[in-house]
Design a protein around this motif. Structure first.
Motif, PDB file in Angstrom:
ATOM      1  N   PHE A 119       0.816  -1.220   0.000  1.00  0.00           N
ATOM      2  CA  PHE A 119       0.000   0.000   0.000  1.00  0.00           C
ATOM      3  C   PHE A 119       0.853   1.275   0.000  1.00  0.00           C
ATOM      4  O   PHE A 119       0.313   2.375  -0.133  1.00  0.00           O
ATOM      5  N   GLY A 120       2.149   1.150   0.179  1.00  0.00           N
ATOM      6  CA  GLY A 120       3.012   2.316   0.204  1.00  0.00           C
ATOM      7  C   GLY A 120       2.788   3.193   1.415  1.00  0.00           C
ATOM      8  O   GLY A 120       2.782   4.426   1.308  1.00  0.00           O
ATOM      9  N   VAL A 121       2.626   2.561   2.586  1.00  0.00           N
ATOM     10  CA  VAL A 121       2.375   3.313   3.812  1.00  0.00           C
ATOM     11  C   VAL A 121       3.555   3.147   4.765  1.00  0.00           C
ATOM     12  O   VAL A 121       4.337   2.194   4.670  1.00  0.00           O
ATOM     13  N   THR A 122       3.650   4.082   5.720  1.00  0.00           N
ATOM     14  CA  THR A 122       4.700   4.054   6.734  1.00  0.00           C
ATOM     15  C   THR A 122       4.087   3.726   8.087  1.00  0.00           C
ATOM     16  O   THR A 122       3.141   4.398   8.528  1.00  0.00           O
ATOM     17  N   VAL A 123       4.596   2.697   8.726  1.00  0.00           N
ATOM     18  CA  VAL A 123       4.086   2.310  10.049  1.00  0.00           C
ATOM     19  C   VAL A 123       4.416   3.400  11.061  1.00  0.00           C
ATOM     20  O   VAL A 123       5.561   3.859  11.148  1.00  0.00           O
ATOM     21  N   SER A 124       3.402   3.829  11.834  1.00  0.00           N
ATOM     22  CA  SER A 124       3.601   4.927  12.786  1.00  0.00           C
ATOM     23  C   SER A 124       3.197   4.563  14.208  1.00  0.00           C
ATOM     24  O   SER A 124       3.159   5.421  15.093  1.00  0.00           O
ATOM     25  N   LEU A 127     -10.412   1.558   2.395  1.00  0.00           N
ATOM     26  CA  LEU A 127      -9.975   2.298   1.213  1.00  0.00           C
ATOM     27  C   LEU A 127      -9.424   1.382   0.132  1.00  0.00           C
ATOM     28  O   LEU A 127      -9.543   1.680  -1.065  1.00  0.00           O
ATOM     29  N   ALA A 128      -8.798   0.297   0.539  1.00  0.00           N
ATOM     30  CA  ALA A 128      -8.207  -0.641  -0.418  1.00  0.00           C
ATOM     31  C   ALA A 128      -7.953  -1.963   0.294  1.00  0.00           C
ATOM     32  O   ALA A 128      -7.815  -2.007   1.525  1.00  0.00           O
ATOM     33  N   SER A 129      -7.886  -3.039  -0.484  1.00  0.00           N
ATOM     34  CA  SER A 129      -7.605  -4.352   0.087  1.00  0.00           C
ATOM     35  C   SER A 129      -6.905  -5.222  -0.947  1.00  0.00           C
ATOM     36  O   SER A 129      -6.989  -4.968  -2.154  1.00  0.00           O
ATOM     37  N   PHE A 130      -6.199  -6.223  -0.467  1.00  0.00           N
ATOM     38  CA  PHE A 130      -5.659  -7.236  -1.370  1.00  0.00           C
ATOM     39  C   PHE A 130      -5.418  -8.518  -0.595  1.00  0.00           C
ATOM     40  O   PHE A 130      -5.324  -8.514   0.637  1.00  0.00           O
ATOM     41  N   GLU A 148      -6.213  -4.925   4.643  1.00  0.00           N
ATOM     42  CA  GLU A 148      -7.166  -3.834   4.422  1.00  0.00           C
ATOM     43  C   GLU A 148      -6.589  -2.532   4.939  1.00  0.00           C
ATOM     44  O   GLU A 148      -6.123  -2.459   6.085  1.00  0.00           O
ATOM     45  N   LEU A 149      -6.582  -1.530   4.091  1.00  0.00           N
ATOM     46  CA  LEU A 149      -6.172  -0.187   4.478  1.00  0.00           C
ATOM     47  C   LEU A 149      -7.429   0.633   4.730  1.00  0.00           C
ATOM     48  O   LEU A 149      -8.295   0.725   3.855  1.00  0.00           O
TER      49      LEU A 149
END
Length: 269
Positions: free
Chosen positions: A12-17, A75-78, A89-90
């Motif tokens: 998803f191109g996200v950064t864990v925070s 918003l999105a899933s795969f 799931e995002l």
């Protein structure tokens, strides 16, 4: 599960925070993430492939169709296969924090009258939401009730409505109301959500009383009493597997009061 989370974050191109949180029986892992300056929530669930055709597998995504309730949006899933079926799931991230770190509320918490009013409204909106999804049917009600109370106890569900299906204190946010974890939503006995939350509140008497005041017309109705017996039976089934053992006695006492025989011993596991 941590490797699954890393794979999903990269996809998803996200950064864990934040710090990862594990779900029931460690079958899921979730964490706060950021993407493009926005706060998001990332969840990955792992399941045996033979079960992924059931309603729960895409429950969070399907809940996007529910409107006018404070809840996350997927918003999105795969999905991918690795030992088991994995689903990422995002989602949008809700403000606030869970009311409890566990399903069961063991300490009374301060909740505003506005929070209670919003919860009542949200469950009312949900109850009228049309869906073909099923949380529980009469056969499952019968199985649970007979296992908990004996074959002589039969309850016929006359009213059905759409329910969250797993409304415990870990799935409710404060100080602003938010409701998360929509895997199991679907048709259920009327009053199931209020009954579930009430049974998970029995160790926090002040909060339980506040909840009863808000949902008295639901819980004290014939349909609500049926829902409570089903919920007690379901939670007793979990207790027999070692979950929330401190709820066993309060649940048994509450069941006796509903069945009208406070002196009758409850069947054992």
């Amino acid at each position: 599960m941590r490797d699954n989370l890393t794979r999903a974050a990269k996809h998803f191109g996200v950064t864990v925070s934040g710090q990862p949180v594990f779900g029931w029986l460690d079958r899921s892992i979730s964490v706060a993430v950021r993407k493009g300056g926005a706060d998001r929530w990332l969840r990955v669930v792992s399941e045996d492939p033979k079960w992924v055709h059931l309603d729960f597998w895409k429950g969070n995504r399907d809940s996007n169709n529910i409107i006018d309730i404070p809840k996350p949006i997927v918003l999105a899933s795969f999905e991918w296969d690795e030992h088991r079926r994995q689903r990422a799931e995002l989602m949008t991230r809700l403000p606030g924090r869970p009311c409890s770190s566990t399903d069961v509320l063991r300490t009374d918490i301060p909740l505003s009258s506005q929070w209670w009013s919003q919860l009542r409204r949200a469950l009312s909106v949900l109850s009228r939401t049309p869906t073909g999804r099923v949380n529980v049917d009469q056969n499952k009600v019968d199985q649970r009730v007979h296992a908990a109370f004996g074959e002589h106890v039969n309850i016929k569900v006359e009213q059905w409505e759409t329910a969250h299906g797993d409304l415990h204190w870990g799935n409710l946010f404060r100080p602003r109301l938010g409701i998360v974890d929509w895997e199991h939503w679907g048709r259920a006995p009327a009053g199931t959500d209020a009954a579930t939350l009430y049974c998970y509140s029995l160790l926090a008497p002040s909060t339980a009383r506040a909840l009863h005041d808000v949902f008295a017309d639901v819980l004290d109705s014939p349909a609500g009493q049926v829902a409570q017996l089903y919920v007690i039976a379901r939670l007793s089934h979990r207790a027999r597997r070692g979950e929330h053992p401190d709820l066993v006695e309060p649940l048994a006492n509450h069941a006796r009061s509903l069945l009208g025989d406070p002196g009758q011993p409850m069947p054992g596991p």
